[in-house]
Design a protein around this motif. Structure first.
Motif, PDB file in Angstrom:
ATOM      1  N   UNK A   1       4.515  24.095  -2.564  1.00 18.46           N
ATOM      2  CA  UNK A   1       5.101  23.643  -1.298  1.00 18.46           C
ATOM      3  C   UNK A   1       4.457  24.290  -0.073  1.00 18.46           C
ATOM      4  N   UNK A   2       4.049  25.569  -0.201  1.00 16.67           N
ATOM      5  CA  UNK A   2       3.420  26.211   0.947  1.00 16.67           C
ATOM      6  C   UNK A   2       2.070  25.575   1.245  1.00 16.67           C
TER       7      UNK A   2
ATOM      8  N   UNK B   1       7.545  28.553 -12.185  1.00 14.46           N
ATOM      9  CA  UNK B   1       8.476  28.130 -11.130  1.00 14.46           C
ATOM     10  C   UNK B   1       7.988  28.621  -9.773  1.00 14.46           C
TER      11      UNK B   1
ATOM     12  N   UNK C   1       7.447  25.900  -7.035  1.00 14.08           N
ATOM     13  CA  UNK C   1       8.449  25.880  -5.956  1.00 14.08           C
ATOM     14  C   UNK C   1       8.065  26.701  -4.735  1.00 14.08           C
ATOM     15  N   UNK C   2       7.128  27.623  -4.873  1.00 11.29           N
ATOM     16  CA  UNK C   2       6.746  28.425  -3.709  1.00 11.29           C
ATOM     17  C   UNK C   2       5.295  28.143  -3.317  1.00 11.29           C
TER      18      UNK C   2
ATOM     19  N   UNK D   1      11.830  35.336 -10.599  1.00 14.98           N
ATOM     20  CA  UNK D   1      11.476  33.933 -10.787  1.00 14.98           C
ATOM     21  C   UNK D   1      10.242  33.873 -11.683  1.00 14.98           C
TER      22      UNK D   1
ATOM     23  N   UNK E   1       3.822  36.054  -0.937  1.00 13.04           N
ATOM     24  CA  UNK E   1       4.865  35.079  -1.280  1.00 13.04           C
ATOM     25  C   UNK E   1       5.063  35.021  -2.784  1.00 13.04           C
TER      26      UNK E   1
ATOM     27  N   UNK F   1       6.935  38.124  -3.687  1.00 12.92           N
ATOM     28  CA  UNK F   1       8.338  38.030  -3.285  1.00 12.92           C
ATOM     29  C   UNK F   1       9.114  37.219  -4.308  1.00 12.92           C
ATOM     30  N   UNK F   2       8.496  36.152  -4.775  1.00  8.77           N
ATOM     31  CA  UNK F   2       9.173  35.293  -5.747  1.00  8.77           C
ATOM     32  C   UNK F   2       9.329  36.007  -7.093  1.00  8.77           C
ATOM     33  N   UNK F   3       8.250  36.666  -7.550  1.00  5.80           N
ATOM     34  CA  UNK F   3       8.342  37.421  -8.811  1.00  5.80           C
ATOM     35  C   UNK F   3       9.446  38.467  -8.718  1.00  5.80           C
TER      36      UNK F   3
END
Lengths: 362, 259
Positions: free
Chosen positions: A261-262, A253, A257-258, A249, A240, A243-245
């Protein structure tokens, strides 16, 4: 044509056999217990021993030694479970039995302000309802715990984020992990003395307020929050983050944000359990917040009571030295309130965990 | 959209270990380039250097140049986050964000960066991206549902939609079909064929038929032995690599005699 019995079913103890062993064990247990002067405790003890021995022997005779060992282990584990649960049930039962009579609206919504030994004596002499309550202690508990949470959660959360997301196993992260482990083992009275000494240095000796108590409790809470948050962040899959990088992002952040929250459900329930852990502390409160008979809504000034210290003082120094019954009743009722608070926190932790859990429904 | 990538004298390290040695190649714009080779030969590592995802792993570093239309990605002043927003990536295992709905997953690149976007623009972007990933018809009625509720193949296409929603120049795919069944694989391969009209696509695959089906050019990587660095053995048009390879080891690999 009848089917011949399957070759796989042989050497199986019939289902009724275990009930027969249980009945026999109960009868034998009652008999042996009667020899020593009958009591329910000795009877259950004897019956349990006979059941474990008899059940294992019967199984060994019919099913062979492997099955017998399996049964023995199963019975022993059930036994261990019962031994572990009995004290808990007994505590809950006792607190309910003794605490419920004292749970009046007077108890919940009035303080001990102006309540003297003479009033308790009169209550006992005339048989009227017990006056005085723990409203101030309930408020004190909630305020001190709230402030302890306000201090501990940011510190603990950020420490865990540093450990999991930023550190590369260098000396700093090893030092943090080491000191968190050490903090976990600090006796609570030491945490109380530390906070008392620290605030004594800054604001003069004998500084006792709710906030000092909150600081002492946060010393106990922070390691729990760090540990549980760290574990929760660690189980967030690295995919995850990647995926965000890969979406361009930034790291912080991605974390806010990832990753968080997970993991939020686990973090929230960890925090709630940490609160449940410190809400019942007595010793650090005694040396940091003192004791109050009336309502104090200012955590930064004046002494304050919490439910554990309230219980402690009601038992050790009853309001009326001659008729202690009203004080003892108030102590039990306060214990019941405390248990209800802790149980509500545990329930809240489960609810929070469920509310925030990542949704997988189709 | 879509730019070409030139790689010059690239060495990739994990700490002191040289993982990939001396790679020189050019990935043409609006084409599909496949990287094939045995496990551990460094093709995934090489792919990850193309959008600086490699350095997310502690101790990993790179020597040499990677140029995107002539701009060096590894210049000291370059912000890797900016590189990644231009060169998107799809991973081996589908990894939609579990806390987000299908719609939010597609918008993740926008929303996670807190860019403001009006609802109508967002709706248009979601539809365009999902259509681009051939997923729109399957999910248009359940955009508010969690992305993790989709099947594996749909999740992978959702990840592709998420990648194209930030309008990159290049899309890197690291074995995008290895966790999928043949039908989902076919859907992804069709999608790759369409994507090359707008994007530069580089794909790592273990499946040589897949490389032959989807790619215009193929690069074959190999290692001499375990612990030795991976090297680019041969690079050329896919038809040439599969039908008349110049190198013996390429021929052995594509004909199934080894690997």
């Amino acid at each position: 044509m009848t089917r011949r019995p399957s070759q796989f079913t042989k050497n199986k103890l019939p289902r009724w056999a275990i009930w027969a062993v249980l009945a026999g064990a109960l009868i034998l247990g009652a008999a042996f217990s009667a020899l020593l002067g009958f009591s329910l405790v000795t009877m259950s003890l004897f019956a349990a021993i006979f059941f474990v021995v008899g059940g294992t022997a019967a199984s060994g005779a019919v099913e062979g030694s492997r099955k017998a060992k399996d049964r023995l282990a199963t019975y022993l584990i059930y036994g261990a479970f019962i031994v572990a649960v009995l004290p808990l049930l007994s505590v809950i039962w006792t607190v309910l039995e003794r605490g419920l009579p004292g749970m009046t609206s007077d108890f919940l919504f009035r303080s001990m302000n102006g309540l003297t030994g003479a009033i308790d004596n009169q209550t006992v002499a005339e048989g009227t309802p017990v006056l005085g309550g723990a409203y101030h202690a309930i408020l004190g508990t909630l305020q001190i715990t709230l402030w302890a949470t306000i201090i501990s959660v940011p510190v603990g959360l950020l420490a865990a984020i540093y450990l999991v997301e930023y550190s590369t196993g260098g000396p700093l992260s090893r030092a943090i992990t080491f000191f968190v482990d050490v903090m976990t083992g600090i006796p609570s009275i030491v945490a109380g003395l530390f906070a008392a000494a620290l605030f004594g240095l800054i604001f003069g000796p004998g500084t006792r307020t709710g906030f000092v108590a909150a600081a002492a409790l946060s010393v106990l809470m922070i390691p729990v929050v760090v540990r549980s948050t760290e574990e929760m962040l660690k189980i967030v899959p690295n995919e995850l983050r990647e995926a965000s990088f890969a979406l361009g992002v930034r790291k912080w952040r991605t974390i806010t944000k990832v990753v968080i929250p997970t993991a939020i459900s686990g973090i929230a329930s960890g925090v709630t359990l940490a609160i449940a852990r410190v809400i019942g502390e007595t010793a650090p409160i005694l040396v940091t917040a003192g004791f109050a008979r009336g309502i104090n809504l200012d955590v930064f000034g004046g002494w304050m009571s919490t439910l554990p210290t309230y219980i402690y003082y009601q038992i050790i120094t009853p309001t009326s030295p001659t008729s202690t019954d009203p004080s003892i009743q108030r102590a039990w009722a306060a214990a019941l309130v405390l248990i209800i608070l802790v149980m509500m926190l545990n329930l809240a932790a489960r609810l929070i965990a469920r509310m925030f859990a990542p949704k997988t429904s189709r | 959209m879509s730019k070409r990538i030139d790689v010059k004298d690239l060495n990739v390290y994990y700490g002191k270990f040289l993982a990939v040695e001396d790679v020189n190649l050019t990935i043409e714009a609006r084409s599909v380039t496949a990287f094939i080779g045995p496990s551990g030969c460094g093709k995934s590592t090489f792919l990850r250097t193309l959008n600086r995802m490699h350095e997310v792993i502690p101790g990993a570093r790179v020597e040499g140049e990677v140029l995107l239309d002539g701009d060096d990605l590894y210049d000291d002043a370059v912000d890797p986050v900016h590189v990644r927003s231009q060169i998107g990536m799809v991973f081996q295992r589908p990894n939609p964000f579990p806390t987000m709905s299908i719609r939010d997953n597609v918008l993740a690149g926008v929303k996670l960066n807190s860019k403001r976007i009006s609802k109508s623009d967002a709706d248009a972007l979601v539809e365009k991206s999902l259509r681009g990933a051939n997923l729109w018809n399957e999910v248009k009625d359940r955009l508010a549902r969690p992305g993790s509720g989709l099947s594996g193949g749909q999740q992978q296409r959702l990840c592709i939609a998420r990648a194209i929603a930030v309008s990159p120049e290049v899309i890197l795919m690291d074995e995008p079909c290895s966790a999928l069944d043949p039908i989902s694989t076919l859907a992804i391969e069709d999608l790759i064929n369409e994507l090359k009209n707008d994007y530069t696509v580089a794909i790592v695959t273990h499946n040589m038929q897949q490389a032959a089906r989807v790619s215009d050019k193929t690069a074959f990587f190999n290692i001499a032995a375990t612990g030795k660095p991976g090297k680019l053995i041969e690079y050329g048009n896919t038809a040439d690599i599969f039908n008349m390879p110049k190198e013996k080891s390429t021929e052995d690999y594509v004909s199934g005699r080894f690997g």
